[in-house]
Design a protein around this motif. Sequence first.
Motif, mmCIF file in Angstrom:
data_model
loop_
_atom_site.group_PDB
_atom_site.id
_atom_site.type_symbol
_atom_site.label_atom_id
_atom_site.label_comp_id
_atom_site.label_asym_id
_atom_site.label_seq_id
_atom_site.Cartn_x
_atom_site.Cartn_y
_atom_site.Cartn_z
ATOM 1 N N VAL A 189 0.982 -1.530 0.186
ATOM 2 C CA VAL A 189 -0.075 0.017 -0.058
ATOM 3 C C VAL A 189 0.971 1.162 0.106
ATOM 4 O O VAL A 189 0.536 2.060 -0.810
ATOM 5 C CB VAL A 189 -0.952 -0.016 1.057
ATOM 6 C CG1 VAL A 189 -1.577 1.240 1.429
ATOM 7 C CG2 VAL A 189 -2.034 -0.979 0.922
ATOM 8 N N VAL A 190 1.902 1.282 0.770
ATOM 9 C CA VAL A 190 2.796 2.524 0.812
ATOM 10 C C VAL A 190 3.518 2.754 -0.536
ATOM 11 O O VAL A 190 3.693 3.813 -1.116
ATOM 12 C CB VAL A 190 3.959 2.247 1.872
ATOM 13 C CG1 VAL A 190 5.023 3.254 1.767
ATOM 14 C CG2 VAL A 190 3.439 2.331 3.419
ATOM 15 N N GLU A 191 3.780 1.761 -1.174
ATOM 16 C CA GLU A 191 4.678 1.653 -2.465
ATOM 17 C C GLU A 191 3.463 1.902 -3.446
ATOM 18 O O GLU A 191 3.835 3.006 -4.587
ATOM 19 C CB GLU A 191 5.076 0.349 -3.059
ATOM 20 C CG GLU A 191 5.968 0.625 -4.378
ATOM 21 C CD GLU A 191 6.603 -0.780 -4.705
ATOM 22 O OE1 GLU A 191 6.404 -1.846 -3.984
ATOM 23 O OE2 GLU A 191 7.221 -0.886 -5.671
ATOM 24 N N LEU A 192 2.112 1.688 -3.431
ATOM 25 C CA LEU A 192 1.193 2.454 -4.376
ATOM 26 C C LEU A 192 0.881 3.587 -4.226
ATOM 27 O O LEU A 192 0.735 4.454 -5.298
ATOM 28 C CB LEU A 192 -0.308 1.456 -4.161
ATOM 29 C CG LEU A 192 -0.329 0.044 -4.556
ATOM 30 C CD1 LEU A 192 -1.552 -0.840 -3.649
ATOM 31 C CD2 LEU A 192 -0.472 -0.257 -5.853
ATOM 32 N N CYS A 193 1.017 4.248 -3.036
ATOM 33 C CA CYS A 193 0.668 5.400 -2.610
ATOM 34 C C CYS A 193 2.057 6.165 -3.356
ATOM 35 O O CYS A 193 1.674 7.543 -3.669
ATOM 36 C CB CYS A 193 0.823 5.691 -1.080
ATOM 37 S SG CYS A 193 -0.713 5.020 -0.291
ATOM 38 N N ALA A 194 2.934 5.908 -3.026
ATOM 39 C CA ALA A 194 4.198 6.501 -3.472
ATOM 40 C C ALA A 194 4.172 6.646 -4.962
ATOM 41 O O ALA A 194 4.544 7.735 -5.752
ATOM 42 C CB ALA A 194 5.387 5.920 -3.243
ATOM 43 N N GLY A 195 3.707 5.418 -5.720
ATOM 44 C CA GLY A 195 3.593 5.468 -7.150
ATOM 45 C C GLY A 195 2.519 6.384 -7.718
ATOM 46 O O GLY A 195 2.846 7.261 -8.716
ATOM 47 N N GLN A 196 1.333 6.640 -7.011
ATOM 48 C CA GLN A 196 0.152 7.576 -7.192
ATOM 49 C C GLN A 196 0.770 8.965 -6.942
ATOM 50 O O GLN A 196 0.615 9.859 -7.961
ATOM 51 C CB GLN A 196 -1.025 7.159 -6.724
ATOM 52 C CG GLN A 196 -2.152 8.367 -6.806
ATOM 53 C CD GLN A 196 -2.574 8.381 -8.026
ATOM 54 O OE1 GLN A 196 -2.669 7.616 -8.870
ATOM 55 N NE2 GLN A 196 -3.687 9.415 -8.080
ATOM 56 N N GLN A 197 1.604 9.175 -5.944
ATOM 57 C CA GLN A 197 2.213 10.669 -5.780
ATOM 58 C C GLN A 197 3.231 10.896 -6.788
ATOM 59 O O GLN A 197 2.962 12.106 -7.285
ATOM 60 C CB GLN A 197 3.046 10.351 -4.423
ATOM 61 C CG GLN A 197 3.046 11.804 -3.678
ATOM 62 C CD GLN A 197 4.122 12.594 -4.381
ATOM 63 O OE1 GLN A 197 5.195 12.124 -4.907
ATOM 64 N NE2 GLN A 197 4.306 14.144 -4.322
ATOM 65 N N ALA A 198 3.882 10.104 -7.167
ATOM 66 C CA ALA A 198 4.868 10.306 -8.460
ATOM 67 C C ALA A 198 4.091 10.618 -9.602
ATOM 68 O O ALA A 198 4.643 11.390 -10.460
ATOM 69 C CB ALA A 198 5.750 9.003 -8.507
ATOM 70 N N ASP A 199 3.044 10.202 -9.883
ATOM 71 C CA ASP A 199 2.268 10.120 -11.049
ATOM 72 C C ASP A 199 1.786 11.483 -11.139
ATOM 73 O O ASP A 199 1.907 12.207 -12.064
ATOM 74 C CB ASP A 199 1.189 9.065 -11.233
ATOM 75 C CG ASP A 199 0.617 8.889 -12.541
ATOM 76 O OD1 ASP A 199 1.161 9.482 -13.627
ATOM 77 O OD2 ASP A 199 -0.295 8.214 -12.942
ATOM 78 N N THR A 200 1.034 11.748 -9.942
ATOM 79 C CA THR A 200 0.538 13.206 -10.017
ATOM 80 C C THR A 200 1.417 14.111 -10.034
ATOM 81 O O THR A 200 1.451 15.254 -10.650
ATOM 82 C CB THR A 200 -0.442 13.473 -8.751
ATOM 83 O OG1 THR A 200 0.319 13.027 -7.565
ATOM 84 C CG2 THR A 200 -1.609 12.579 -8.767
ATOM 85 N N ALA A 201 2.574 13.936 -9.521
ATOM 86 C CA ALA A 201 3.625 15.087 -9.647
ATOM 87 C C ALA A 201 4.325 15.047 -10.873
ATOM 88 O O ALA A 201 4.639 16.338 -11.334
ATOM 89 C CB ALA A 201 4.765 14.705 -8.494
#
Lengths: 375, 375
Positions: A189-201
């Motif tokens: 879940v933490v990695e998924l959040c980091a992935g979505q964060q990177a995508d939006t950024a």
Amino acid sequence: MTQAQARPAGVRPSTETLERRGSITTDRDGGPGPLDGPEAAVILERARATVDPELRAAVESLPASLRRITRYHFGWEHADGTPAAGNAGKAIRPALVLTAAAAIGGPRARAAAVRAAVAVELVHNFTLLHDDVMDRDATRRHRATAWTVFGDADAILAGDALQALALRLLAEDPHPASAAAGARLADCVVELCAGQQADTALEKRGPGEVGLDEVLTMAEAKTGALLGCACALGALYAGAADEDVVALDAFGREAGLAFQLIDDVIGIWGDPGHTGKPAGADLAARKKSLPVVAALTSGDPAAAELAALYEVPYDEEDLQRTALAVERAGGRDWAQAQAAERMARAMQELARAVPEPEEAGGLLALAEFVTRRSN
Amino acid sequence: MTQAQARPAGVRPSTETLERRGSITTDRDGGPGPLDGPEAAVILERARATVDPELRAAVESLPASLRRITRYHFGWEHADGTPAAGNAGKAIRPALVLTAAAAIGGPRARAAAVRAAVAVELVHNFTLLHDDVMDRDATRRHRATAWTVFGDADAILAGDALQALALRLLAEDPHPASAAAGARLADCVVELCAGQQADTALEKRGPGEVGLDEVLTMAEAKTGALLGCACALGALYAGAADEDVVALDAFGREAGLAFQLIDDVIGIWGDPGHTGKPAGADLAARKKSLPVVAALTSGDPAAAELAALYEVPYDEEDLQRTALAVERAGGRDWAQAQAAERMARAMQELARAVPEPEEAGGLLALAEFVTRRSN
């Protein structure tokens, strides 16, 4: 920057397009491709049948207010609470859990891993609920997204509750692997959040400011991580050795990245007869997909032309020119070669953990289904 | 309806005001009240000292992008990433975990329960991050909220990651109580979500459409549930019998509801010298707080006057009249009697689980601190 901020709804690939391809069990939208084979369809249908009763029981345990939003999201109810035929997606992740467990531990391990499969499906749907809020996506699985129907707060809260429900299922499971599985799923879940964060950024940055490595890392976190985790959980529940858990995680990740690369190619050049996604959709949205970033960072003269096109808002007349620039700068060839390489790595990892071809067949069929190799 | 939709930021009590009361450890904003006693301050300071290293280690394990948002939220960093003196709140919930463990199992149980205390603090902060997004609250702990600094997506994702981190800590903990604690904490998250859902839904309804029972249930879910869960987790980690875990959960819940009732009274009539909350703030925001709903549903003639006042947007001249209507309809007396009753019930539950006054003293001091009885 404007075009990135004004990115139209529904163009982000990854998790969404894994869903968007119609339901094997309810319709034949597009039909199975040459390599999807009947086997993948059967595995997915069986997984859905195994998982659904437990999934519904978990959702039924929610308080009424959150249950209503969740039932709508899964397609089991209309917005007014009346029953719906339902299209809860293809159950690819739970199928990976169950098939990985079966590959290593046979039918008994498959039966023991049902809660883990439900937990993975709950986590997946929690991320869909939240991603749709963040991305302002208005449609999912051919229906209005939960936030458009119930508002942002309800969609966020239903997602929060589904994450809790997933991790509770594992915490309550007396199976000896449940604690390790819970820790692994939480990490994912933490990695998924980091992935979505990177995508939006990334989408907020200019076309010249994005590196290929970071887009690959983002895609692995956003798409590969949960597919890998699903396989790893199946292996854990089958009592696999540590190195086999790691190998099956890598198998799922590499297959997930291969999927993403091919999906990105389809998002530019289209995929005749397979998805509803029109050719050029990702270019129109100025999406920094993998082939585009590969082209932008290629050093080829066509890269500069592409960057200039990406700096200005979308113009329909430029669409062919943009696609051609990506192709001339090597973006298409790179993506197809990368996808092939990722699938080869996935096969290696699979062979390492499950050397017997007969036992590996189910996972192989799912990987081929997921990547839907139309090349 | 307009005034409900346009509710100003920062008026929702519950979890927020438990935070807002300045930090005992860093300043003396308002100073401890007559019953806060030095003991509660010492317990809170010790809990913060015990929990902080593990809390920071957990946050450090996050990927850089999510760590940044989280560090800012905890007050450890400024928005630009430079270190900040930090005001991470008063650590009431971790103090309840540790103090409940110590009350039942002594210092060894307190030491064993540190991860559970960190997990509860992480869950609390996950809900703060998300609630601020939903409520559009611009300030928390005297600083700009995370969503105002980093955007909605980053605040939602950091919250998601903190929930995962909390449940991972318990899944990884080899302590024999960790699985039961994880399941209980996940259940509590679902209740917190239901409470927040009910709160946002209630605020959209008209003053005549809200029942007292549902507001009490909402307040218990939103405020009582996590205080109860904190005590229950401490008891679980101390190896308490099931009925003592249940009793300590009830102790925390009842004390939490007493806190909410008193906080709602302060939100109308003010609390000289204790909080920064101005008298009438909740009335100005047309908040359907517990005394207001008690008044509205009292059947007293003043209830109709109050309902009429609540139907129209806030007018400063009506403030005194509104407060008087709540009082005349019995809202103030009811809230104070309810708070006293809840505290009495909390004491009963505490005595049931921890009969020895010396061992119960710490929890008693925390309950009194939390409710800050200024009446």
